[in-house]
Design a protein around this motif. Structure first.
Motif, PDB file in Angstrom:
ATOM      1  N   THR A  35      -9.843  -8.357   5.106  1.00 24.19           N
ATOM      2  CA  THR A  35      -9.563  -7.113   5.715  1.00 24.19           C
ATOM      3  C   THR A  35      -8.707  -6.143   4.827  1.00 24.19           C
ATOM      4  O   THR A  35      -8.311  -4.923   4.947  1.00 24.19           O
ATOM      5  N   VAL A  36      -8.364  -6.692   3.629  1.00 22.32           N
ATOM      6  CA  VAL A  36      -7.549  -6.000   2.709  1.00 22.32           C
ATOM      7  C   VAL A  36      -8.046  -4.787   2.118  1.00 22.32           C
ATOM      8  O   VAL A  36      -9.360  -4.727   1.555  1.00 22.32           O
ATOM      9  N   PRO A  37      -7.654  -3.750   2.062  1.00 24.05           N
ATOM     10  CA  PRO A  37      -8.247  -2.326   1.451  1.00 24.05           C
ATOM     11  C   PRO A  37      -8.358  -2.591   0.050  1.00 24.05           C
ATOM     12  O   PRO A  37      -7.316  -3.291  -0.792  1.00 24.05           O
ATOM     13  N   LYS A  38      -9.252  -1.879  -0.686  1.00 23.46           N
ATOM     14  CA  LYS A  38      -9.242  -1.729  -2.147  1.00 23.46           C
ATOM     15  C   LYS A  38      -8.308  -1.300  -2.684  1.00 23.46           C
ATOM     16  O   LYS A  38      -7.811  -1.439  -3.985  1.00 23.46           O
ATOM     17  N   SER A  67       4.775  -3.038   2.950  1.00 24.20           N
ATOM     18  CA  SER A  67       4.087  -4.226   2.821  1.00 24.20           C
ATOM     19  C   SER A  67       3.318  -4.826   4.160  1.00 24.20           C
ATOM     20  O   SER A  67       3.604  -4.445   5.471  1.00 24.20           O
ATOM     21  N   ILE A  68       2.382  -5.261   3.808  1.00 26.72           N
ATOM     22  CA  ILE A  68       1.291  -5.815   4.974  1.00 26.72           C
ATOM     23  C   ILE A  68       0.998  -7.238   4.741  1.00 26.72           C
ATOM     24  O   ILE A  68       0.792  -7.762   3.569  1.00 26.72           O
ATOM     25  N   VAL A  69       0.786  -8.033   5.702  1.00 23.94           N
ATOM     26  CA  VAL A  69       0.167  -9.244   5.627  1.00 23.94           C
ATOM     27  C   VAL A  69      -1.107  -9.222   6.838  1.00 23.94           C
ATOM     28  O   VAL A  69      -0.768  -8.717   8.093  1.00 23.94           O
ATOM     29  N   LEU A  89      -5.255  -0.811  12.247  1.00 23.75           N
ATOM     30  CA  LEU A  89      -4.319  -1.270  12.990  1.00 23.75           C
ATOM     31  C   LEU A  89      -4.517  -2.213  14.202  1.00 23.75           C
ATOM     32  O   LEU A  89      -3.731  -2.634  14.937  1.00 23.75           O
ATOM     33  N   LYS A  90      -5.820  -2.456  14.751  1.00 26.36           N
ATOM     34  CA  LYS A  90      -6.263  -3.118  15.552  1.00 26.36           C
ATOM     35  C   LYS A  90      -6.363  -4.531  15.328  1.00 26.36           C
ATOM     36  O   LYS A  90      -6.559  -5.579  15.930  1.00 26.36           O
ATOM     37  N   GLN A  91      -6.357  -4.918  13.997  1.00 29.16           N
ATOM     38  CA  GLN A  91      -6.821  -6.135  13.610  1.00 29.16           C
ATOM     39  C   GLN A  91      -5.766  -7.264  13.842  1.00 29.16           C
ATOM     40  O   GLN A  91      -4.529  -6.730  14.140  1.00 29.16           O
ATOM     41  N   LYS A  92      -5.792  -8.440  14.183  1.00 31.44           N
ATOM     42  CA  LYS A  92      -5.147  -9.434  14.413  1.00 31.44           C
ATOM     43  C   LYS A  92      -5.513 -10.851  13.520  1.00 31.44           C
ATOM     44  O   LYS A  92      -6.534 -10.985  13.394  1.00 31.44           O
ATOM     45  N   PRO A  93      -4.360 -11.265  12.740  1.00 35.62           N
ATOM     46  CA  PRO A  93      -2.804 -11.005  12.890  1.00 35.62           C
ATOM     47  C   PRO A  93      -2.706  -9.759  11.863  1.00 35.62           C
ATOM     48  O   PRO A  93      -3.561  -9.636  10.757  1.00 35.62           O
ATOM     49  N   LEU A  94      -1.712  -9.083  12.043  1.00 32.51           N
ATOM     50  CA  LEU A  94      -1.280  -7.895  11.152  1.00 32.51           C
ATOM     51  C   LEU A  94       0.327  -7.865  11.235  1.00 32.51           C
ATOM     52  O   LEU A  94       0.731  -7.598  12.376  1.00 32.51           O
ATOM     53  N   PHE A  95       0.725  -7.903  10.133  1.00 27.88           N
ATOM     54  CA  PHE A  95       2.360  -7.767  10.109  1.00 27.88           C
ATOM     55  C   PHE A  95       2.610  -6.589   9.172  1.00 27.88           C
ATOM     56  O   PHE A  95       1.946  -6.609   8.079  1.00 27.88           O
ATOM     57  N   ILE A  96       3.367  -5.796   9.425  1.00 28.77           N
ATOM     58  CA  ILE A  96       3.635  -4.497   8.502  1.00 28.77           C
ATOM     59  C   ILE A  96       5.290  -4.339   8.523  1.00 28.77           C
ATOM     60  O   ILE A  96       5.955  -4.571   9.486  1.00 28.77           O
ATOM     61  N   VAL A 145       0.939  -1.156   0.009  1.00 27.54           N
ATOM     62  CA  VAL A 145      -0.069   0.058  -0.001  1.00 27.54           C
ATOM     63  C   VAL A 145       0.898   1.310   0.063  1.00 27.54           C
ATOM     64  O   VAL A 145       1.972   1.418   0.524  1.00 27.54           O
ATOM     65  N   HIS A 146       0.229   2.397  -0.439  1.00 27.11           N
ATOM     66  CA  HIS A 146       0.836   3.938  -0.529  1.00 27.11           C
ATOM     67  C   HIS A 146       1.248   3.982   1.084  1.00 27.11           C
ATOM     68  O   HIS A 146       2.061   4.647   1.568  1.00 27.11           O
ATOM     69  N   ASP A 147       0.223   3.881   2.083  1.00 25.68           N
ATOM     70  CA  ASP A 147       0.350   4.389   3.474  1.00 25.68           C
ATOM     71  C   ASP A 147      -0.729   3.607   4.331  1.00 25.68           C
ATOM     72  O   ASP A 147      -1.438   2.825   3.622  1.00 25.68           O
ATOM     73  N   LEU A 148      -0.698   3.729   5.177  1.00 24.10           N
ATOM     74  CA  LEU A 148      -1.508   2.886   6.341  1.00 24.10           C
ATOM     75  C   LEU A 148      -2.765   3.513   6.859  1.00 24.10           C
ATOM     76  O   LEU A 148      -3.504   3.076   7.343  1.00 24.10           O
TER      77      LEU A 148
END
Length: 122
Positions: free
Chosen positions: A45-48, A38-40, A23-30, A15-18
């Motif tokens: 929950t992946v944004p469009k 990069s995000i996992v 940021l409260k979701q689990k799991p979340l790896f940044i 993504v370009h930014d957060l």
């Protein structure tokens, strides 16, 4: 060694930014570097507005807290899976490691690990 299969399908994406990431979701790896963000996270929950996106990942979590002095845990697991042409996406946290495999290889990955004395909770 015991591994736990996480139930939710995961996605790996850029993504370009957060601003659109919960940021409260689990799991979340940044992971943020000069070159990328990069995000996992859970696929649902992946944004469009992603730059790139790869879906259909499943995670195996190594249970327990791994001491930093332990050597070869990821190397052994990745070697066992690589020998059968299963690629991984590894994530390490302060406490433990996560091994992501594509969903269509999860059962085979579990079978390989169990045949090599790993216990995998499904």
């Amino acid at each position: 060694m015991r591994l736990l299969t996480l139930s939710e399908p995961l996605s790996v994406y850029q993504v370009h930014d957060l601003s659109h990431i919960d940021l409260k979701q689990k799991p979340l790896f940044i992971s943020q570097t000069e070159d990328e963000l990069s995000i996992v996270s859970a696929s649902k929950t992946v944004p469009k507005d992603t730059l790139k996106r790869e879906d259909e990942w499943r995670a195996l979590k190594i249970e327990g807290v791994l001491d930093f002095s332990l050597v070869g845990i990821l190397a052994t697991i990745s070697s066992l899976l690589a020998a059968k042409n299963i690629s991984i996406f590894a994530i390490s946290t302060y406490n433990t490691d996560y091994i992501l495999v594509k969903a269509d290889t999860l059962v085979e990955a579990i079978n390989i690990l169990e045949a090599n004395d790993y216990t995998v909770e499904k």
